[in-house]
Write a protein that holds these residues in place. Structure first.
Motif, PDB file in Angstrom:
ATOM      1  N   VAL A  79      33.326  73.825   4.928  1.00 10.54           N
ATOM      2  CA  VAL A  79      32.595  73.198   5.895  1.00 10.54           C
ATOM      3  C   VAL A  79      33.254  73.260   7.088  1.00 10.54           C
ATOM      4  O   VAL A  79      32.853  72.836   8.236  1.00 10.54           O
ATOM      5  CB  VAL A  79      32.277  71.812   5.639  1.00 10.54           C
ATOM      6  N   GLY A  80      34.517  73.689   6.896  1.00  5.73           N
ATOM      7  CA  GLY A  80      35.331  73.831   8.473  1.00  5.73           C
ATOM      8  C   GLY A  80      36.506  74.729   8.081  1.00  5.73           C
ATOM      9  O   GLY A  80      36.570  75.960   8.382  1.00  5.73           O
ATOM     10  N   ASN A  81      37.717  74.011   7.677  1.00  4.50           N
ATOM     11  CA  ASN A  81      38.908  74.911   7.204  1.00  4.50           C
ATOM     12  C   ASN A  81      38.792  75.819   6.240  1.00  4.50           C
ATOM     13  O   ASN A  81      38.281  75.574   4.756  1.00  4.50           O
ATOM     14  CB  ASN A  81      40.051  73.896   6.980  1.00  4.50           C
ATOM     15  N   ALA A 104      33.602  72.847  -1.713  1.00 10.53           N
ATOM     16  CA  ALA A 104      33.365  71.982  -0.549  1.00 10.53           C
ATOM     17  C   ALA A 104      31.987  71.620  -0.234  1.00 10.53           C
ATOM     18  O   ALA A 104      31.313  72.020  -0.612  1.00 10.53           O
ATOM     19  CB  ALA A 104      33.653  72.763   0.631  1.00 10.53           C
ATOM     20  N   THR A 105      31.872  70.287   0.128  1.00 13.16           N
ATOM     21  CA  THR A 105      30.860  69.680   0.702  1.00 13.16           C
ATOM     22  C   THR A 105      30.935  68.453   1.679  1.00 13.16           C
ATOM     23  O   THR A 105      32.040  67.851   1.375  1.00 13.16           O
ATOM     24  CB  THR A 105      30.035  69.026  -0.367  1.00 13.16           C
ATOM     25  N   ARG A 146      32.709  63.168  11.878  1.00 13.22           N
ATOM     26  CA  ARG A 146      32.249  64.402  12.523  1.00 13.22           C
ATOM     27  C   ARG A 146      33.237  65.503  12.540  1.00 13.22           C
ATOM     28  O   ARG A 146      34.539  65.358  12.265  1.00 13.22           O
ATOM     29  CB  ARG A 146      32.341  63.889  14.259  1.00 13.22           C
ATOM     30  N   GLU A 147      33.019  66.585  12.515  1.00 14.64           N
ATOM     31  CA  GLU A 147      33.721  67.962  12.180  1.00 14.64           C
ATOM     32  C   GLU A 147      34.655  67.703  11.038  1.00 14.64           C
ATOM     33  O   GLU A 147      35.656  68.115  11.207  1.00 14.64           O
ATOM     34  CB  GLU A 147      34.271  68.078  13.462  1.00 14.64           C
ATOM     35  N   ILE A 148      34.115  67.465   9.699  1.00 13.45           N
ATOM     36  CA  ILE A 148      35.064  67.157   8.748  1.00 13.45           C
ATOM     37  C   ILE A 148      35.856  68.514   8.514  1.00 13.45           C
ATOM     38  O   ILE A 148      35.231  69.673   8.234  1.00 13.45           O
ATOM     39  CB  ILE A 148      34.196  67.068   7.492  1.00 13.45           C
ATOM     40  N   SER A 149      37.147  68.260   8.513  1.00 14.64           N
ATOM     41  CA  SER A 149      38.089  69.458   7.951  1.00 14.64           C
ATOM     42  C   SER A 149      38.253  70.157   9.029  1.00 14.64           C
ATOM     43  O   SER A 149      38.854  71.309   9.058  1.00 14.64           O
ATOM     44  CB  SER A 149      37.519  70.180   6.691  1.00 14.64           C
ATOM     45  N   LYS A 150      37.824  69.994  10.001  1.00  9.61           N
ATOM     46  CA  LYS A 150      38.025  71.005  11.216  1.00  9.61           C
ATOM     47  C   LYS A 150      39.167  70.274  12.116  1.00  9.61           C
ATOM     48  O   LYS A 150      39.485  69.203  11.952  1.00  9.61           O
ATOM     49  CB  LYS A 150      36.852  71.231  12.078  1.00  9.61           C
ATOM     50  N   LYS A 198      29.343  65.785  19.274  1.00 12.64           N
ATOM     51  CA  LYS A 198      29.266  67.049  19.164  1.00 12.64           C
ATOM     52  C   LYS A 198      29.611  67.372  17.439  1.00 12.64           C
ATOM     53  O   LYS A 198      30.402  66.562  17.047  1.00 12.64           O
ATOM     54  CB  LYS A 198      30.244  67.830  20.163  1.00 12.64           C
ATOM     55  N   GLY A 199      29.272  68.533  17.143  1.00 14.71           N
ATOM     56  CA  GLY A 199      29.434  69.188  15.788  1.00 14.71           C
ATOM     57  C   GLY A 199      28.711  68.660  14.769  1.00 14.71           C
ATOM     58  O   GLY A 199      27.677  68.009  14.972  1.00 14.71           O
ATOM     59  N   GLU A 200      29.117  68.869  13.600  1.00 12.61           N
ATOM     60  CA  GLU A 200      28.348  68.531  12.464  1.00 12.61           C
ATOM     61  C   GLU A 200      28.834  67.039  11.991  1.00 12.61           C
ATOM     62  O   GLU A 200      29.840  66.498  12.288  1.00 12.61           O
ATOM     63  CB  GLU A 200      28.816  69.364  11.354  1.00 12.61           C
ATOM     64  N   ILE A 201      27.723  66.219  11.770  1.00 11.69           N
ATOM     65  CA  ILE A 201      27.754  64.661  11.508  1.00 11.69           C
ATOM     66  C   ILE A 201      27.378  64.469  10.156  1.00 11.69           C
ATOM     67  O   ILE A 201      26.344  64.656   9.723  1.00 11.69           O
ATOM     68  CB  ILE A 201      27.165  64.062  12.594  1.00 11.69           C
TER      69      ILE A 201
END
Length: 247
Positions: free
Chosen positions: A15-17, A116-117, A189-193, A216-219
């Motif tokens: 989902v990010g990293n 990941a989720t 917000r912005e999990i794993s980023k 901003k970003g995924e929430i």
């Protein structure tokens, strides 16, 4: 002699990293005869990063009914197919359910890889009870939205929602009005980023915060369930009954 059936693999992606990609997921994607992607442009970046080269085919909510039937036939002929989404686990607020159901009805083996989720990290990091929870995904944008929120006012479990940045404040305000301004929540917000953020407070406080600080970003929004004495007594009664039955 009839060809041996292939398999359908449901493969979660980060989902990010990108380091959240598992070794098994990389291997399955490399060995698959066909990779289905929600957005081939987005997925191409991921596949190139892990040096995964193979046939990439679009599979999204606008073509999944027709695509599911074609993919089923290819698997029945012996091909191994892997399904990925833009991020996270396919089927969770992403295409996947219809294809899985179609394949399962044909006796095709469906293997879902763990991975990941966004909803589980957001829940565990929220500080809200995570022993019992319900996943609500995205609230309806228009038709049925008010009714759905009203139906959740008596929900005792912690609730998890996905939301877009532009609708977050509206959702927080509507939930505050329905559940009470002091109902506790967590906005992940912005999990794993790089810019991951967790805001914890009441629904009213969160609405005020994100009115001043544009999200901003995924929430992922996590909201506490109804925690009055009646709910607790009801839950404890059945928990005690279960323990006595086990004894």
């Amino acid at each position: 002699m009839a060809a041996e059936k292939g398999m359908l693999y449901i493969v979660p992606t980060p989902v990010g990293n990108l380091e959240d990609m598992t070794l098994r997921a990389v291997r399955v994607l490399k060995e698959a005869d066909l990779i289905l992607a929600e957005d081939t442009r987005t997925s191409s970046v991921l596949l190139q990063h892990f040096e995964i080269r193979g046939k990439l085919l679009s599979h999204h909510k606008f073509n999944e009914h027709q695509s599911a039937l074609l993919i089923k036939e290819r698997i029945l002929k012996g091909e191994n197919v892997a399904l990925i989404s833009d991020a996270g686990t396919p089927g969770i607020s992403d295409p996947g359910f219809l294809l899985v159901r179609t394949c399962a009805a044909e006796g095709i083996t469906v293997s879902t890889l763990p991975g990941a989720t966004a909803c589980i990290p957001a829940l565990v990091s929220s500080g809200l009870p995570c022993d019992r929870f319900c996943f609500e995904g995205f609230l309806p944008q228009k038709k049925g939205r008010k009714t759905m929120i009203e139906n959740l006012t008596k929900e005792s479990r912690t609730m998890i929602f996905y939301e877009s940045p532009r609708r977050l404040v509206k959702t927080l305000e509507q939930l505050s009005e329905a559940f009470g301004a002091d109902r506790q929540c967590s906005v992940a917000r912005e999990i794993s980023k790089v810019h991951e953020e967790h805001y914890r407070g009441s629904l009213a406080e969160a609405a005020a915060h994100f009115t001043l600080n544009e999200p901003k970003g995924e929430i992922v929004l996590v909201v506490a369930g109804l925690r009055d004495e009646g709910v607790r007594e009801h839950r404890n009664k059945y928990r005690l009954d279960d323990e006595q039955t086990q004894d």
